[in-house]
Design a protein around this motif. Structure first.
Motif, PDB file in Angstrom:
ATOM      1  N   ILE A  45      -6.608  24.023  -2.613  1.00 24.65           N
ATOM      2  CA  ILE A  45      -6.364  24.294  -3.857  1.00 24.65           C
ATOM      3  C   ILE A  45      -5.454  23.488  -4.548  1.00 24.65           C
ATOM      4  CG2 ILE A  45      -7.059  26.820  -3.328  1.00 24.65           C
ATOM      5  CD1 ILE A  45      -4.098  27.403  -3.462  1.00 24.65           C
ATOM      6  N   VAL A  46      -4.540  22.774  -3.725  1.00 30.89           N
ATOM      7  CA  VAL A  46      -3.441  22.173  -4.321  1.00 30.89           C
ATOM      8  C   VAL A  46      -3.872  20.930  -5.238  1.00 30.89           C
ATOM      9  CG1 VAL A  46      -1.512  20.398  -3.778  1.00 30.89           C
ATOM     10  CG2 VAL A  46      -1.874  22.406  -2.460  1.00 30.89           C
ATOM     11  N   PRO A  47      -4.942  20.253  -5.043  1.00 33.46           N
ATOM     12  CA  PRO A  47      -5.349  19.258  -5.964  1.00 33.46           C
ATOM     13  C   PRO A  47      -5.726  19.883  -7.176  1.00 33.46           C
ATOM     14  CG  PRO A  47      -6.155  18.504  -3.610  1.00 33.46           C
ATOM     15  CD  PRO A  47      -5.673  19.947  -3.747  1.00 33.46           C
ATOM     16  N   MET A  48      -6.230  20.962  -7.275  1.00 36.72           N
ATOM     17  CA  MET A  48      -6.651  21.778  -8.398  1.00 36.72           C
ATOM     18  C   MET A  48      -5.570  21.780  -9.523  1.00 36.72           C
ATOM     19  SD  MET A  48      -8.934  24.734  -6.462  1.00 36.72           S
ATOM     20  CE  MET A  48     -10.083  24.877  -7.963  1.00 36.72           C
ATOM     21  N   ALA A  49      -4.368  21.691  -9.267  1.00 35.59           N
ATOM     22  CA  ALA A  49      -3.158  21.719 -10.071  1.00 35.59           C
ATOM     23  C   ALA A  49      -2.909  20.233 -10.728  1.00 35.59           C
ATOM     24  CB  ALA A  49      -1.808  22.127  -9.072  1.00 35.59           C
TER      25      ALA A  49
ATOM     26  N   ALA B  73       0.905  -1.239   0.124  1.00 40.15           N
ATOM     27  CA  ALA B  73       0.002   0.005  -0.011  1.00 40.15           C
ATOM     28  C   ALA B  73       0.770   1.257  -0.071  1.00 40.15           C
ATOM     29  CB  ALA B  73      -0.891  -0.032   1.395  1.00 40.15           C
ATOM     30  N   VAL B  74       0.647   2.180  -0.991  1.00 37.59           N
ATOM     31  CA  VAL B  74       1.281   3.418  -1.159  1.00 37.59           C
ATOM     32  C   VAL B  74       0.605   4.469  -0.886  1.00 37.59           C
ATOM     33  CG1 VAL B  74       3.017   4.424  -2.728  1.00 37.59           C
ATOM     34  CG2 VAL B  74       2.477   2.206  -2.961  1.00 37.59           C
ATOM     35  N   THR B  75       1.282   5.489   0.073  1.00 35.75           N
ATOM     36  CA  THR B  75       0.139   6.487   0.287  1.00 35.75           C
ATOM     37  C   THR B  75       1.323   8.026   0.482  1.00 35.75           C
ATOM     38  OG1 THR B  75      -1.182   7.515   2.044  1.00 35.75           O
ATOM     39  CG2 THR B  75       0.812   6.200   2.800  1.00 35.75           C
ATOM     40  N   GLY B  76       0.907   8.953   0.430  1.00 39.64           N
ATOM     41  CA  GLY B  76       1.559  10.169   0.709  1.00 39.64           C
ATOM     42  C   GLY B  76       0.572  11.336   0.541  1.00 39.64           C
ATOM     43  N   HIS B  77       1.183  12.297   1.108  1.00 33.20           N
ATOM     44  CA  HIS B  77       0.539  13.633   0.981  1.00 33.20           C
ATOM     45  C   HIS B  77       0.868  14.588   0.096  1.00 33.20           C
ATOM     46  CE1 HIS B  77      -0.227  17.779   2.783  1.00 33.20           C
ATOM     47  NE2 HIS B  77      -1.544  17.424   2.614  1.00 33.20           N
ATOM     48  N   SER B  78       0.093  15.412  -0.726  1.00 31.38           N
ATOM     49  CA  SER B  78       0.663  16.411  -1.573  1.00 31.38           C
ATOM     50  C   SER B  78       1.619  16.078  -2.436  1.00 31.38           C
ATOM     51  CB  SER B  78       1.449  17.815  -0.591  1.00 31.38           C
ATOM     52  OG  SER B  78       1.383  18.857  -1.548  1.00 31.38           O
ATOM     53  N   LEU B  79       2.881  16.429  -2.627  1.00 31.41           N
ATOM     54  CA  LEU B  79       3.823  15.949  -3.545  1.00 31.41           C
ATOM     55  C   LEU B  79       4.026  14.293  -3.310  1.00 31.41           C
ATOM     56  CD1 LEU B  79       6.201  15.862  -5.739  1.00 31.41           C
ATOM     57  CD2 LEU B  79       7.716  16.651  -3.937  1.00 31.41           C
ATOM     58  N   GLY B  80       4.014  13.973  -2.148  1.00 26.88           N
ATOM     59  CA  GLY B  80       3.866  12.656  -1.673  1.00 26.88           C
ATOM     60  C   GLY B  80       2.689  11.808  -2.289  1.00 26.88           C
ATOM     61  N   GLY B  81       1.601  12.602  -2.387  1.00 26.39           N
ATOM     62  CA  GLY B  81       0.624  11.875  -3.011  1.00 26.39           C
ATOM     63  C   GLY B  81       0.604  11.608  -4.352  1.00 26.39           C
TER      64      GLY B  81
END
Length: 357
Positions: free
Chosen positions: A164-168, A92-100
């Motif tokens: 707003i980050v997921p909008m990029a 299972a691979v996970t991360g937040h923002s750039l990590g996502g």
């Protein structure tokens, strides 16, 4: 990136960190390098379409440059499975923002590469990206969606409705950023003509992807949208800080800024809210507040378990990183504004007396 194995659940968890706030390489070479593309097939020998060069750069670091006892990412996992006689497991691979974003790419990398394992091994691959921007153009997305439909990847993405980050880097989504925190039906309304320029210039300062008709980024589905709530507390702190600036004349600011104090206040409110929505808001939305509270206890108690401390610290540093870049984008230190809002009248008087000395 950290890789952890649970014998009880027979599960490998691969946790990928987000952007390092003080790394220009992270911002420019991974986050914002979206104009240039790299063919996915050149990375794994499978699939079609292209991902952003920034994502490819980060993926290359994860899979080749990071080592465990001299082994790269994939070799380390396969070696461990062989040593422990693990024939069936889940990664299972996970991360937040750039990590996502990188966890999304890494999950597909593992799925493509797992054929290199001994034929007796059975590996399930799952991805849990959080607050991730888009990573590839439409042909790549179609290929990724096919892998999900065929059961090669279990995909579970999450985003905050007020982040707003997921909008990029979807062009249509990017265009809505300047008015993102305007809601006529609610009590919050951050609106100012300057925001259109400030928000987009901050995000697209070194990027012209919206003018490149050849780059069409889209999100992979499905995405679970978590209903975010406007943070009145952090917004109130910014408003209080600017009221303090106006009321206490010793807090001198340049005349050029004084004339635009209303615009500055709107910009500060926007970026501070954006920073909160991209970081701490997820604690409640993902129901991990007890976990984060435990982190505070661990830090105060001086627990010397490096692995646990480092893992949680990575999550907490994300907010500091976001406030840092938000300050850079806004042109002033948001952290100082938040600190200013905490001062009481007695403390302000002391500051005033000190400034007159």
């Amino acid at each position: 990136m950290g890789v952890y194995y649970s014998k009880e659940k027979n599960l490998f968890v691969v946790a990928v960190a987000g952007t390092n706030a003080i790394s220009s390489f992270g911002w420019m070479k991974e986050d914002f390098d979206v104009n240039n593309k790299v063919e996915w097939q050149s990375i794994t020998g499978h699939g079609k379409g292209s991902i952003s060069r920034g994502t490819a750069t980060g993926l290359d670091i994860l899979t080749k440059e990071m080592k465990d006892k001299g082994n790269d990412f994939f070799t380390a996992i396969t070696t461990y499975m062989n040593d422990q006689d693990i024939d069936t497991s889940e990664i299972a691979v996970t991360g937040h923002s750039l990590g996502g974003a990188l966890s999304t790419a890494l999950a597909l990398y593992v799925s493509n590469k797992k054929e290199e394992l001994n034929s007796t091994k059975s590996i399930k691959v799952s991805a849990y990206p959080v607050a991730s921007p888009t990573i590839g153009e439409h042909t790549f997305i179609e290929y990724y969606q096919d892998q999900i439909k065929e059961g090669n990847i279990e995909y579970n993405a999450f985003k905050n409705s007020l982040d707003i980050v997921p909008m990029a880097w979807d062009k249509k989504d990017l265009a809505s950023i300047p008015n993102f925190y305007i809601n006529e039906d609610e009590k919050y309304n951050i609106e100012d003509d300057s925001l259109g320029t400030a928000a987009l210039v901050a995000v697209l300062n070194t990027v012209n992807s919206t003018n490149n008709s050849q780059v069409i980024y889209k999100h992979i589905e499905p995405i679970t949208t978590l209903s975010g709530s406007f943070n009145d507390c952090v917004d109130g702190k910014i408003n209080k800080a600017f009221k303090t600036i106006k009321d206490w004349k010793f807090l001198l600011i340049p005349d050029s800024l004084q004339k635009n104090i209303a615009n500055l206040q709107s910009i500060a409110r926007f970026f501070t809210q954006a920073a909160y929505q991209h970081t701490h808001a997820y604690n409640k939305l993902l129901d991990i507040e007890p976990f984060m509270e435990m982190y505070t206890i661990i830090r105060k108690g001086g627990l010397e378990t490096y692995t646990a401390l480092h893992t949680i610290e990575t999550l907490m540093d994300t907010q500091e990183a976001t406030y840092h870049i938000a300050s850079e984008a806004a042109g002033f230190d948001i952290g100082s504004l938040l600190q200013l809002s905490e001062l009481n009248e007695e403390e302000l008087k002391k500051l005033e007396e000190h400034s007159e000395e």
